[in-house]
Design an enzyme around this catalytic site. Sequence first.
Site: not given
Length: 257
Positions: A140, A176, A202, A238
């Site tokens: 990530e 992300d 995400q 998230e």
Amino acid sequence: MSPFDLAVSAEMTFTELPVVERIRRISEAGFAAEIWSWQDKDLDALVATGARFSSMTGYLHGDLFDEAGSAELVRTAALCLTPAAKLGVPRLNFHTGELIDGQAARPQYRTTGAMWLTAQRALEKIARLGEDAGVVFCLENLNTIVDHPGVPMARAKDTLALVESVSHPNLKMMLDLYHAQIGEGNLIELVRRCGDNIGEIQVADVPGRCEPGTGEINYAFLFAHLNRIGWKGAVGCEYKPAAGTEQGLGWRQPFAA
């Protein structure tokens, strides 16, 4: 219905409830569930909910900075494979540096060539773990401006470079977009550049890490782009709901295909 496989983080939603009930509520709302740590949870109870699990944290300790840290990351990544199999989790998420309560466990404010080579060697081992277990480890990207200062090699361009250097189907990016917007921006081009190296996307909005549609990111445009390019993979939500979780889960309706 969304054209994507949507998942919601049980660590950031329904936080007033026990985690098993959070998972159940997420599943009943039509989402897959994401968890972070597994060692503090009753895995049998999670399985009994019948929920689908999209991802979970794929290491306990360690980082990619030096030989000792990377060895610990690989060792504890292997420990995550049995609980992942129990829950049916296809993607295991990890970072270039260990986080403790969101902060870098060992802050590093410069990178060296030795760090990059150490990271690459560790990632090759992690990719082989994923191959043997039939799961994908996802590295990530993080922002180092607001949330995670002191985590080197953490921006999207850096995590992409590491994933590309290994070039293995069981090692991908956890892209992300919240972190990328803070650290880099230019999200459409970033998605294009990452391409097949993306294991999961995400989302959360900026500022505040709240649900899409509450901040500066044009998620309607971004999701339309993902639809145009044929992205059918997982999109993990998230975020911290700006109001209550029930209202926060309704963000998807304006973006549905």
